[in-house]
Write a protein that holds these residues in place. Structure first.
Motif, PDB file in Angstrom:
ATOM      1  N   ILE A  52      -8.561  -5.072   1.566  1.00 55.62           N
ATOM      2  CA  ILE A  52      -7.427  -4.197   1.864  1.00 55.62           C
ATOM      3  C   ILE A  52      -6.726  -4.674   3.138  1.00 55.62           C
ATOM      4  O   ILE A  52      -5.498  -4.775   3.200  1.00 55.62           O
ATOM      5  CB  ILE A  52      -7.895  -2.736   2.003  1.00 55.62           C
ATOM      6  N   ALA A  87      -4.948  -7.921   2.555  1.00 53.77           N
ATOM      7  CA  ALA A  87      -3.683  -7.654   1.859  1.00 53.77           C
ATOM      8  C   ALA A  87      -2.632  -7.152   2.846  1.00 53.77           C
ATOM      9  O   ALA A  87      -1.453  -7.499   2.747  1.00 53.77           O
ATOM     10  CB  ALA A  87      -3.900  -6.639   0.734  1.00 53.77           C
ATOM     11  N   LEU A  94      -1.230 -10.113   4.438  1.00 51.48           N
ATOM     12  CA  LEU A  94      -0.386 -10.850   3.492  1.00 51.48           C
ATOM     13  C   LEU A  94       0.993 -10.205   3.379  1.00 51.48           C
ATOM     14  O   LEU A  94       2.014 -10.895   3.380  1.00 51.48           O
ATOM     15  CB  LEU A  94      -1.038 -10.869   2.105  1.00 51.48           C
ATOM     16  N   VAL A  95       1.018  -8.867   3.277  1.00 48.32           N
ATOM     17  CA  VAL A  95       2.299  -8.166   3.156  1.00 48.32           C
ATOM     18  C   VAL A  95       3.137  -8.396   4.399  1.00 48.32           C
ATOM     19  O   VAL A  95       4.331  -8.671   4.323  1.00 48.32           O
ATOM     20  CB  VAL A  95       2.077  -6.656   2.960  1.00 48.32           C
ATOM     21  N   ARG A 135       3.131 -10.838   6.356  1.00 46.36           N
ATOM     22  CA  ARG A 135       3.580 -12.210   6.489  1.00 46.36           C
ATOM     23  C   ARG A 135       4.634 -12.564   5.434  1.00 46.36           C
ATOM     24  O   ARG A 135       5.596 -13.243   5.735  1.00 46.36           O
ATOM     25  CB  ARG A 135       2.372 -13.127   6.355  1.00 46.36           C
ATOM     26  N   PHE A 136       4.437 -12.091   4.206  1.00 42.49           N
ATOM     27  CA  PHE A 136       5.304 -12.548   3.115  1.00 42.49           C
ATOM     28  C   PHE A 136       6.205 -11.460   2.548  1.00 42.49           C
ATOM     29  O   PHE A 136       6.922 -11.707   1.589  1.00 42.49           O
ATOM     30  CB  PHE A 136       4.450 -13.141   1.991  1.00 42.49           C
ATOM     31  N   GLY A 137       6.147 -10.270   3.116  1.00 43.74           N
ATOM     32  CA  GLY A 137       6.910  -9.166   2.532  1.00 43.74           C
ATOM     33  C   GLY A 137       8.391  -9.184   2.858  1.00 43.74           C
ATOM     34  O   GLY A 137       9.155  -8.463   2.240  1.00 43.74           O
ATOM     35  N   GLY A 138       8.798 -10.000   3.820  1.00 45.81           N
ATOM     36  CA  GLY A 138      10.204 -10.015   4.196  1.00 45.81           C
ATOM     37  C   GLY A 138      10.553  -8.816   5.046  1.00 45.81           C
ATOM     38  O   GLY A 138       9.659  -8.130   5.553  1.00 45.81           O
ATOM     39  N   LYS A 197       6.533  -1.371   7.324  1.00 42.21           N
ATOM     40  CA  LYS A 197       6.276  -0.031   6.785  1.00 42.21           C
ATOM     41  C   LYS A 197       5.345  -0.091   5.596  1.00 42.21           C
ATOM     42  O   LYS A 197       4.436   0.719   5.448  1.00 42.21           O
ATOM     43  CB  LYS A 197       7.594   0.597   6.357  1.00 42.21           C
ATOM     44  N   LEU A 198       5.607  -1.080   4.762  1.00 44.24           N
ATOM     45  CA  LEU A 198       4.772  -1.280   3.576  1.00 44.24           C
ATOM     46  C   LEU A 198       3.325  -1.497   3.996  1.00 44.24           C
ATOM     47  O   LEU A 198       2.396  -0.904   3.449  1.00 44.24           O
ATOM     48  CB  LEU A 198       5.307  -2.516   2.860  1.00 44.24           C
ATOM     49  N   MET A 247      -0.135   0.671   3.408  1.00 38.61           N
ATOM     50  CA  MET A 247      -1.360   0.051   2.894  1.00 38.61           C
ATOM     51  C   MET A 247      -2.556   0.444   3.760  1.00 38.61           C
ATOM     52  O   MET A 247      -3.622   0.784   3.245  1.00 38.61           O
ATOM     53  CB  MET A 247      -1.151  -1.473   2.936  1.00 38.61           C
ATOM     54  N   PHE A 253       4.091   2.068  -4.187  1.00 39.07           N
ATOM     55  CA  PHE A 253       4.194   0.679  -3.720  1.00 39.07           C
ATOM     56  C   PHE A 253       5.330  -0.056  -4.411  1.00 39.07           C
ATOM     57  O   PHE A 253       6.054  -0.824  -3.777  1.00 39.07           O
ATOM     58  CB  PHE A 253       2.862  -0.053  -3.924  1.00 39.07           C
ATOM     59  N   MET A 310       8.558   0.869  -2.838  1.00 41.27           N
ATOM     60  CA  MET A 310       8.750   0.255  -1.529  1.00 41.27           C
ATOM     61  C   MET A 310       9.032  -1.230  -1.641  1.00 41.27           C
ATOM     62  O   MET A 310       9.741  -1.802  -0.827  1.00 41.27           O
ATOM     63  CB  MET A 310       7.510   0.455  -0.670  1.00 41.27           C
ATOM     64  N   ARG A 358      10.880  -9.442  -0.720  1.00 40.52           N
ATOM     65  CA  ARG A 358      11.232 -10.723  -1.310  1.00 40.52           C
ATOM     66  C   ARG A 358      10.306 -11.089  -2.484  1.00 40.52           C
ATOM     67  O   ARG A 358      10.744 -11.308  -3.589  1.00 40.52           O
ATOM     68  CB  ARG A 358      11.156 -11.799  -0.217  1.00 40.52           C
ATOM     69  N   LEU A 417       3.322  -9.376  -4.687  1.00 41.75           N
ATOM     70  CA  LEU A 417       2.758  -8.418  -3.737  1.00 41.75           C
ATOM     71  C   LEU A 417       2.303  -7.130  -4.404  1.00 41.75           C
ATOM     72  O   LEU A 417       1.354  -6.499  -3.936  1.00 41.75           O
ATOM     73  CB  LEU A 417       3.767  -8.109  -2.637  1.00 41.75           C
ATOM     74  N   VAL A 422      -1.261  -7.526  -5.452  1.00 38.41           N
ATOM     75  CA  VAL A 422      -2.056  -7.794  -4.248  1.00 38.41           C
ATOM     76  C   VAL A 422      -2.352  -6.485  -3.505  1.00 38.41           C
ATOM     77  O   VAL A 422      -3.448  -6.264  -3.009  1.00 38.41           O
ATOM     78  CB  VAL A 422      -1.325  -8.801  -3.335  1.00 38.41           C
ATOM     79  N   PRO A 480      -6.666  -3.705  -4.768  1.00 36.79           N
ATOM     80  CA  PRO A 480      -7.722  -3.243  -3.846  1.00 36.79           C
ATOM     81  C   PRO A 480      -7.713  -1.725  -3.670  1.00 36.79           C
ATOM     82  O   PRO A 480      -8.762  -1.101  -3.617  1.00 36.79           O
ATOM     83  CB  PRO A 480      -7.392  -3.939  -2.523  1.00 36.79           C
ATOM     84  N   LEU A 485       8.636   6.384   4.151  1.00 42.29           N
ATOM     85  CA  LEU A 485       8.625   4.992   3.691  1.00 42.29           C
ATOM     86  C   LEU A 485       9.957   4.562   3.105  1.00 42.29           C
ATOM     87  O   LEU A 485      10.372   3.418   3.239  1.00 42.29           O
ATOM     88  CB  LEU A 485       7.541   4.801   2.637  1.00 42.29           C
TER      89      LEU A 485
END
Lengths: 220, 225
Positions: free
Chosen positions: A120, A123, A126-127, A129-132, A137-138, A142, B151, B154, B159, B164, B167, B171, B222
């Motif tokens: 968790i 993840a 990861l979000v 870093r790569f979520g833009g 917030k995302l 999480m 999720f 959101m 991108r 995602l 991912v 979990p 959110l």
């Protein structure tokens, strides 16, 4: 924080330098022998991992509902440290299990819930870093969901038979081991207290730098 | 007001879906394809491994659910209709509930086709405790979709949303998979164990309450830009 910092560094270095000596002097466990000494790293790092996850969850909730950006920096630092200490737990665990149980991995309650918790927070990173844009917030959501999840998974997998020792083991430790164990716990706690603000400060500096760059661009 | 908005959002989604049937057909086909792929892994010399049927059923539900979630919000993203929904003078949590109900209904239709197929292919007694089985599937689907809808909504702006979503979702929704698979496996045993299934059912319901509450609580902050 600035003034207490050199002291914390000294304390952490001192604690981690003396720990191996103390662990070496601690009595051997009667059935497992030398292998049991990994316990002094495995359990304290697990405790620190849970503490750090708690910090991440609380800070994420603060960020989400109060829009506190400092809390977001603390949350992301805590998530990174959770992943790092979790990695220590997940590496030392199988090493110990191979000798004590004869297998590297066992699908039981503690192991599964620890792996899940680690995933968790991985993840979460990861979000981020790569979520833009808007990924903070995302990621915070999480972490909040992850926090709510951990006790639940713990209960649901507890119904399976478990071979991992429970937390009740700690008070029953032999006197020679108990002192060394709490010493190791203290060392890991100081390390967390050292790294967490340091990483949060680094995040703040980066944001400042980013703003300065933007200002520079506008000035041209 | 709240329930009227939720009802209208759900009706809108279902109307679009009934007219095109795009998500329903593709998701159902994908679920069947999942069953096929996993049956190659979990059937040995013509006999399925222990509890394989329950496992395959829930894997198919989870995978197909992810696909349906992604597609539903892709539709909203296309012409910025999600933004329009957010701008509407209505409680945002109601929009969430409407989207959630739409996805749950869609997945239940897919499951209605999937369960007889599993019963047929793996020779498991799906009609031994039909109500309990339906309850487990419904509770599991609500839990999975509750987190998934939040999720996916959101991630509309993110991108790499396609990667995602699973991912983040898998979990977090592991408890649903554990509860669903263990409960269904207890029902597929000979003789079926209602007691075990009931216990897992209670756990799934607990999960539903926690996660729907958390989602309703966090949806507003959110989705605020």
């Amino acid at each position: 924080m600035n003034r207490s910092y050199p002291f914390l560094v000294l304390a952490a270095v001192g604690l981690f330098a003396t720990a191996p000596v103390l662990i070496d002097l601690a009595p051997y466990e009667s059935t497992m022998g030398l292998v049991q000494k990994i316990f002094y790293y495995h359990v304290p790092s697990a405790m620190v991992m849970f503490l750090s996850a708690l910090v991440c969850g609380v800070a994420s909730a603060l960020y989400l509902f109060r829009k506190n950006t400092a809390a977001d920096r603390w949350a992301s630092s805590a998530a990174e440290l959770t992943v790092v200490f979790g990695l220590i737990v997940l590496v030392t665990g199988p090493l110990w299990a191979r000798k004590a149980w004869g297998v590297w991995w066992q699908w039981d309650a503690r192991l599964t819930s620890t792996l899940l918790m680690w995933m968790i927070f991985a993840a979460y990173l990861l979000v981020r870093r790569f979520g833009g844009p808007g990924a903070e917030k995302l990621a915070a959501a999480m972490a909040v969901f992850g926090m709510a999840n951990v006790p639940f998974v713990y209960v649901s997998v507890n119904i399976w038979r478990t071979i991992h020792p429970t937390t009740r083991v700690v008070p029953t430790l032999a006197p020679g081991m108990r002192g060394v164990f709490w010493f190791a716990v203290l060392a890991f706690m100081v390390l967390l207290a050292l790294l967490l603000p340091l990483r949060a400060r680094l995040g703040a500096r980066r944001e400042e730098l980013e703003e300065l760059y933007l200002m520079g661009d506008e000035g041209e | 007001m709240f329930f009227r908005v939720a009802w209208l959002v759900m009706r809108k989604d279902l109307t679009v879906e009934v007219r095109s049937r795009e998500i329903l057909y593709t998701t159902a086909f994908f679920a069947v394809a999942c069953v096929l792929v996993f049956s190659f892994a979990l059937v040995k010399e013509g006999r399925p491994l222990e509890d394989a049927a329950a496992g395959i059923l829930w894997i198919a539900v989870a995978f197909a659910g992810t696909l349906a979630l992604g597609r539903t919000f892709e539709r909203e993203r296309h012409s910025e209709t999600l933004r329009a929904l957010m701008l509407a003078p209505s409680p945002r949590a109601a929009v969430y509930v409407g989207k959630l109900l739409g996805i749950v209904l869609l997945l239940l239709v897919v499951e209605a086709a999937l369960v007889p197929l599993i019963g047929l292919l793996f020779n498991v007694p799906i009609l031994a405790r039909p109500l309990l089985l339906a309850g487990l599937l419904a509770a599991g689907t609500v839990g999975f979709a509750a987190v998934g809808t939040l999720f996916a909504a959101m991630l509309v702006r993110a991108r790499s949303r396609d990667v995602l979503l699973p991912v983040l979702l898998y979990p977090i929704t592991i408890p649903v998979v554990i509860g669903g698979v263990r409960g269904t496996a207890a029902l597929f045993e000979l003789p079926p164990s209602s007691e075990m299934a009931g216990m897992w059912m209670a756990l799934l319901l607990f999960f539903d309450v926690v996660f729907v509450t958390l989602s309703l609580w966090t949806f507003e902050p959110l989705m605020t830009e």
